[in-house]
Write a protein that holds these residues in place. Structure first.
Motif, mmCIF file in Angstrom:
data_model
loop_
_atom_site.group_PDB
_atom_site.id
_atom_site.type_symbol
_atom_site.label_atom_id
_atom_site.label_comp_id
_atom_site.label_asym_id
_atom_site.label_seq_id
_atom_site.Cartn_x
_atom_site.Cartn_y
_atom_site.Cartn_z
ATOM 1 N N GLU A 30 0.817 -1.204 0.000
ATOM 2 C CA GLU A 30 0.000 0.000 0.000
ATOM 3 C C GLU A 30 0.858 1.264 0.000
ATOM 4 O O GLU A 30 1.974 1.275 0.499
ATOM 5 C CB GLU A 30 -0.903 0.008 1.231
ATOM 6 N N PHE A 31 0.322 2.336 -0.564
ATOM 7 C CA PHE A 31 0.964 3.641 -0.513
ATOM 8 C C PHE A 31 0.143 4.509 0.427
ATOM 9 O O PHE A 31 -0.961 4.916 0.098
ATOM 10 C CB PHE A 31 1.004 4.259 -1.915
ATOM 11 N N LEU A 32 0.684 4.742 1.613
ATOM 12 C CA LEU A 32 -0.045 5.529 2.602
ATOM 13 C C LEU A 32 0.620 6.891 2.758
ATOM 14 O O LEU A 32 1.827 6.972 2.954
ATOM 15 C CB LEU A 32 -0.060 4.821 3.958
ATOM 16 N N ALA A 33 -0.182 7.940 2.668
ATOM 17 C CA ALA A 33 0.367 9.273 2.917
ATOM 18 C C ALA A 33 0.020 9.700 4.327
ATOM 19 O O ALA A 33 -1.109 9.517 4.776
ATOM 20 C CB ALA A 33 -0.193 10.264 1.907
ATOM 21 N N LEU A 34 1.021 10.212 5.030
ATOM 22 C CA LEU A 34 0.791 10.817 6.343
ATOM 23 C C LEU A 34 0.734 12.312 6.112
ATOM 24 O O LEU A 34 1.728 12.924 5.740
ATOM 25 C CB LEU A 34 1.955 10.520 7.279
ATOM 26 N N LEU A 35 -0.441 12.871 6.322
ATOM 27 C CA LEU A 35 -0.639 14.272 6.003
ATOM 28 C C LEU A 35 -0.952 15.027 7.286
ATOM 29 O O LEU A 35 -1.742 14.562 8.111
ATOM 30 C CB LEU A 35 -1.807 14.382 5.013
ATOM 31 N N ARG A 173 6.489 12.813 -8.962
ATOM 32 C CA ARG A 173 5.357 12.227 -8.276
ATOM 33 C C ARG A 173 4.806 11.050 -9.070
ATOM 34 O O ARG A 173 4.641 9.954 -8.543
ATOM 35 C CB ARG A 173 4.280 13.303 -8.145
ATOM 36 N N SER A 174 4.566 11.276 -10.358
ATOM 37 C CA SER A 174 3.970 10.187 -11.134
ATOM 38 C C SER A 174 4.974 9.051 -11.337
ATOM 39 O O SER A 174 4.598 7.880 -11.353
ATOM 40 C CB SER A 174 3.414 10.701 -12.459
ATOM 41 N N GLU A 175 6.269 9.408 -11.463
ATOM 42 C CA GLU A 175 7.258 8.333 -11.626
ATOM 43 C C GLU A 175 7.362 7.488 -10.367
ATOM 44 O O GLU A 175 7.405 6.260 -10.431
ATOM 45 C CB GLU A 175 8.616 8.921 -11.988
ATOM 46 N N LEU A 176 7.404 8.161 -9.228
ATOM 47 C CA LEU A 176 7.447 7.429 -7.954
ATOM 48 C C LEU A 176 6.261 6.491 -7.840
ATOM 49 O O LEU A 176 6.394 5.320 -7.498
ATOM 50 C CB LEU A 176 7.389 8.415 -6.788
ATOM 51 N N LYS A 177 5.093 7.031 -8.160
ATOM 52 C CA LYS A 177 3.875 6.253 -8.004
ATOM 53 C C LYS A 177 3.935 4.989 -8.859
ATOM 54 O O LYS A 177 3.635 3.899 -8.378
ATOM 55 C CB LYS A 177 2.658 7.094 -8.378
ATOM 56 N N SER A 178 4.363 5.152 -10.122
ATOM 57 C CA SER A 178 4.355 3.975 -10.986
ATOM 58 C C SER A 178 5.446 2.985 -10.575
ATOM 59 O O SER A 178 5.226 1.772 -10.570
ATOM 60 C CB SER A 178 4.490 4.389 -12.455
ATOM 61 N N VAL A 179 6.619 3.480 -10.178
ATOM 62 C CA VAL A 179 7.700 2.572 -9.766
ATOM 63 C C VAL A 179 7.307 1.784 -8.524
ATOM 64 O O VAL A 179 7.443 0.558 -8.463
ATOM 65 C CB VAL A 179 8.984 3.369 -9.459
ATOM 66 N N LEU A 180 6.796 2.502 -7.536
ATOM 67 C CA LEU A 180 6.471 1.839 -6.267
ATOM 68 C C LEU A 180 5.280 0.905 -6.427
ATOM 69 O O LEU A 180 5.206 -0.142 -5.794
ATOM 70 C CB LEU A 180 6.205 2.888 -5.191
ATOM 71 N N ASN A 181 4.383 1.289 -7.308
ATOM 72 C CA ASN A 181 3.242 0.441 -7.593
ATOM 73 C C ASN A 181 3.676 -0.881 -8.205
ATOM 74 O O ASN A 181 3.279 -1.955 -7.769
ATOM 75 C CB ASN A 181 2.316 1.170 -8.569
ATOM 76 N N SER A 182 4.539 -0.782 -9.223
ATOM 77 C CA SER A 182 4.914 -2.006 -9.929
ATOM 78 C C SER A 182 5.841 -2.883 -9.087
ATOM 79 O O SER A 182 5.880 -4.091 -9.248
ATOM 80 C CB SER A 182 5.561 -1.673 -11.274
ATOM 81 N N SER A 183 6.579 -2.272 -8.149
ATOM 82 C CA SER A 183 7.450 -3.103 -7.322
ATOM 83 C C SER A 183 6.722 -3.608 -6.074
ATOM 84 O O SER A 183 7.249 -4.406 -5.319
ATOM 85 C CB SER A 183 8.701 -2.320 -6.918
ATOM 86 N N GLY A 184 5.502 -3.111 -5.853
ATOM 87 C CA GLY A 184 4.726 -3.561 -4.694
ATOM 88 C C GLY A 184 5.332 -3.155 -3.368
ATOM 89 O O GLY A 184 5.223 -3.852 -2.370
ATOM 90 N N THR A 185 6.020 -1.999 -3.372
ATOM 91 C CA THR A 185 6.650 -1.531 -2.145
ATOM 92 C C THR A 185 5.619 -0.919 -1.197
ATOM 93 O O THR A 185 4.809 -0.098 -1.614
ATOM 94 C CB THR A 185 7.706 -0.459 -2.486
ATOM 95 N N THR A 186 5.656 -1.341 0.055
ATOM 96 C CA THR A 186 4.819 -0.709 1.070
ATOM 97 C C THR A 186 5.441 0.640 1.407
ATOM 98 O O THR A 186 6.595 0.709 1.810
ATOM 99 C CB THR A 186 4.762 -1.574 2.336
ATOM 100 N N THR A 187 4.678 1.709 1.202
ATOM 101 C CA THR A 187 5.265 3.041 1.347
ATOM 102 C C THR A 187 4.498 3.883 2.358
ATOM 103 O O THR A 187 3.277 3.933 2.325
ATOM 104 C CB THR A 187 5.243 3.770 -0.015
ATOM 105 N N VAL A 188 5.253 4.519 3.249
ATOM 106 C CA VAL A 188 4.664 5.553 4.094
ATOM 107 C C VAL A 188 5.316 6.862 3.682
ATOM 108 O O VAL A 188 6.535 7.000 3.717
ATOM 109 C CB VAL A 188 4.899 5.291 5.593
ATOM 110 N N TYR A 189 4.487 7.785 3.256
ATOM 111 C CA TYR A 189 4.966 8.997 2.615
ATOM 112 C C TYR A 189 4.482 10.206 3.407
ATOM 113 O O TYR A 189 3.286 10.471 3.476
ATOM 114 C CB TYR A 189 4.390 9.012 1.202
ATOM 115 N N VAL A 190 5.414 10.895 4.026
ATOM 116 C CA VAL A 190 5.044 12.057 4.833
ATOM 117 C C VAL A 190 5.003 13.306 3.973
ATOM 118 O O VAL A 190 5.901 13.544 3.165
ATOM 119 C CB VAL A 190 6.057 12.268 5.980
ATOM 120 N N THR A 191 3.963 14.070 4.123
ATOM 121 C CA THR A 191 3.900 15.328 3.385
ATOM 122 C C THR A 191 2.970 16.280 4.119
ATOM 123 O O THR A 191 2.134 15.858 4.909
ATOM 124 C CB THR A 191 3.407 15.107 1.940
#
Ligand SMILES: Nc1ncnc2c1ncn2[C@@H]1O[C@H](COP(=O)(O)OP(=O)(O)OP(=O)(O)O)[C@@H](O)[C@H]1O
Ligand SMILES: [Mg+2]
Lengths: 349, 282
Positions: A30-35, A173-191
């Motif tokens: 999952e790609f979770l944003a901490l906002l 942003r879009s490159e990160l999203k597609s890379v992390l999506n295809s690699s199935g990386t669990t991401t916590v993204y602070v912004t």
């Protein structure tokens, strides 16, 4: 399998509480944003997940394994630091290669991964340079490349794009999203940039003063904020909050009336700027103060019964400061908020 | 406008004048003393110095001392600085205690160790009580060069490691903790972090400490003098002896010039060998 489970984490710095009983599940991949606003505890939470900070109480699981007491290097994750922490005494290449070298990867593998990561972040021209000779944004991209190069199962990023110009940020942003999506990386993204969070994340956790106010998919968060804070923080312009007196189960202001279920004699209506129509007569009286053409819409700022409100109308609408308009919010999209505790009132959404 | 441009020079003038009067003038006089004999330029003083029985010995001893003391001090100070860095509470107190020797003059430090190591000193008393020796042992005599040397090294290490420690602690505090943290996240253990992150980033501080300590170590005198008299000749000790015992300030000046030349050479070597290119600085 590398989901993250944060179980009742509490963090105190002396008497000050940075995190209060925080519980959160991030699914595998999952790609979770901490906002959240500055100082709400985003970095602290990330550092606790990474093991750089010790929680006062609570536990952290990664991939089902209790890592609460493990040192950072045994937690199997990568991280992008808020202030980059790019090693000044190593070239960009060696910085990006650092994690792979620590794993004892063969030179050919190192080269391959470094080039892949550098390509993604457009830093190939600087590979032989030292970080001191890079701009802030370039250094930040080196930090991201260093984290991507190890192909981590879990990736923690602390405002990784904050220093890029708008155009590059959009592209990254879009490159990160597609890379992390295809690699199935669990991401916590602070912004603290809500557009970034909306654009990137599968789910957004909105933090405020050390607690998670709401966690949901971006659209749900936008349409159905659970608290006044979330409504005001997510979305640009922020949600309008208009207090209305309640009489006999009806919230009434001007010629606008809507049935509500509350025992109080005032209620706050949370209304998005674009969920408001301008009508001939009736509705809420709105005194225009400022007109801002934003291209796709015309943003009007003014007052409804003395309360500040913003309305988005068609860009070709003819409106001038000083005009009085009649507004009709679409009733189904209003979020009714209890003014006493700032919480949304039981909607069946 | 003109005033503004002159101001910086005016402000540094007192310090400059002070240094010229108290440093450059004596330096020129010393050079003159060393290279003159009865008013004519000559190398007589240097010939006399080189021909002296103690000359080779004092050079050898001084270098031996520097080679033994400096690496020991740097290593100890590094370990101590890293340990202090790990402390959360009481860190200032520990640092305070560890740098107490800084406040003690080198002669006093020498006397402290004399009190410990002399015939009837504390060391022998303890050995006696433990039954390890019977009667006093003379650790500092001419006939016991190894224990004499060890005694001098101990006293020097005790006295002058604190200054290295202070420099290294200051240097460590300048390194943002995120570098070590990032290295840890990416899999570096404590030793790797020390070698790959801390040590390279600490290089400028290590360089300063090395230069300062080495220059001072080549000037070692009071500690040695207190512990051994002239049993362990060193360069500055010989200069002192020529000045005050032999009443020959020409040869004393020649020694002074030699010590200065050695110190300068050491400094140049350190600056070259431990150079941090500007682009690699944080
Ligand atoms: N080492 C520390 N000692 C004491 N208080 C701290 C420490 N680190 C953080 N805090 C406090 O904890 C709170 C949360 O800080 P944190 O850095 O997590 O905020 P943040 O959400 O990352 O903010 P920003 O968006 O500005 O980076 C702040 O009030 C901060 O002052
Ligand atoms: Mg932060």
């Amino acid at each position: 399998m590398a989901g993250i489970r944060i179980d009742a984490i509490e963090k105190r710095f002396g008497a000050a509480r940075a995190l209060e009983q925080l519980t959160l599940d991030v699914e595998d991949g999952e790609f979770l944003a901490l906002l959240g606003p500055s100082g709400c505890g985003k970095t602290t939470l990330l550092r606790i997940i990474a093991g750089l900070e010790t929680q006062t109480s609570g536990r952290i699981f990664i991939g089902g394994r209790d890592v609460s007491a493990l040192p950072p290097r045994e937690r199997g994750l990568a991280m992008v630091f808020q202030n980059y922490a790019v090693f000044p005494h190593m070239t960009v290449y060696e910085n990006v290669a650092f994690g792979l070298r620590m794993k004892g990867a063969a030179d050919a593998e190192v080269k391959k991964q470094v080039e892949r990561a550098a390509g993604l972040l457009h830093i190939e021209p600087y590979l032989e340079r030292y970080p001191a000779k890079l701009s802030g944004g370039q250094r930040q991209r080196v930090a991201v490349a260093r984290a991507l190069a190890v192909q981590p199962a879990v990736l923690l990023m602390d405002e990784p794009l904050s220093n890029l110009d708008a155009l590059l940020r959009l592209e990254m942003r879009s490159e990160l999203k597609s890379v992390l999506n295809s690699s199935g990386t669990t991401t916590v993204y602070v912004t603290h940039d809500q557009t970034e969070a909306m654009g990137l994340a599968d789910r957004i956790a909105v933090m405020h003063k050390g607690v998670i106010e709401q966690i949901d998919r971006p659209q749900a968060l936008y349409e159905r904020p659970a608290t006044r804070f979330v409504g005001g923080f997510v979305g640009s312009p922020p949600m309008n909050f208009i207090d209305m007196p309640v009489k006999a189960g009806l919230a009434r202001l001007g010629d606008f009336a809507n049935p509500v279920s509350t025992g109080r004699d005032t209620i706050t209506a949370g209304i998005r700027a674009e969920d408001i129509a301008v009508v001939e007569r009736g509705g809420l009286p709105f005194d225009v103060m400022v007109c801002e053409p934003l291209g796709s819409t015309l943003l009007l700022t003014g007052r409804v019964a003395g309360q500040l409100a913003r309305v988005a109308v068609r860009p070709d609408a003819v409106v001038a400061p000083g005009d009085r308009l009649n507004l009709e919010p679409s009733p189904g999209r209003i979020v009714w908020i209890d003014p006493a505790n700032g919480k949304a009132i039981g909607q069946a959404a | 406008m003109t005033n503004n441009r002159l101001l910086p020079y005016l402000l540094i003038a007192p310090a400059t004048v002070f240094l010229v009067l108290l440093f450059v003038v004596p330096l020129v006089q010393t050079i003159a003393l060393a290279f003159m004999d009865n008013g004519v330029a000559s190398l007589t003083n240097f010939r006399k110095m080189a021909g002296d029985l103690n000359f080779g010995l004092s050079i050898g001893n001084t270098f031996l001392l520097v080679l033994a003391v400096i690496p020991l001090q740097i290593c100890m100070a590094l370990v101590m600085a890293m340990m202090i860095q790990k402390l959360d509470k009481g860190r200032d107190l520990v640092l305070w205690i560890w740098i107490i020797p800084l406040g003690i003059s080198d002669l006093a430090a020498g006397l402290v160790w004399l009190a410990i190591l002399q015939d009837r000193g504390y060391f022998n008393t303890v050995l006696n009580m433990l039954g390890l020796v019977d009667g006093p042992v003379n650790w500092l005599s001419y006939e016991a060069p190894v224990s004499l040397f060890v005694g001098v090294v101990l006293a020097e290490v005790w006295r002058a490691t604190a200054i290295v420690l202070v420099i290294l602690v200051a240097g460590l505090q300048l390194i943002p903790k995120e570098y070590g943290e990032a290295a840890e996240i990416f899999g570096a253990g404590p030793w790797t972090r020390f070698r790959k992150i801390t040590l390279p980033l600490l290089k400028p501080s290590i360089q300063s400490a090395l230069i300062l300590r080495t220059v001072l170590a080549f000037e070692v005198f009071a500690v040695v003098y207190a512990l051994s008299g002239r049993n362990f000749p060193v360069l500055v000790g010989e200069a002192y002896a020529w000045q005050h015992v032999n009443q020959n300030n020409g040869v004393a000046a020649a020694y002074a010039i030699l010590v200065m030349a050695i110190s300068l050479a050491a400094t140049v070597i350190y600056i070259r060998a431990l150079r941090t290119p500007p682009e690699m600085q944080p």
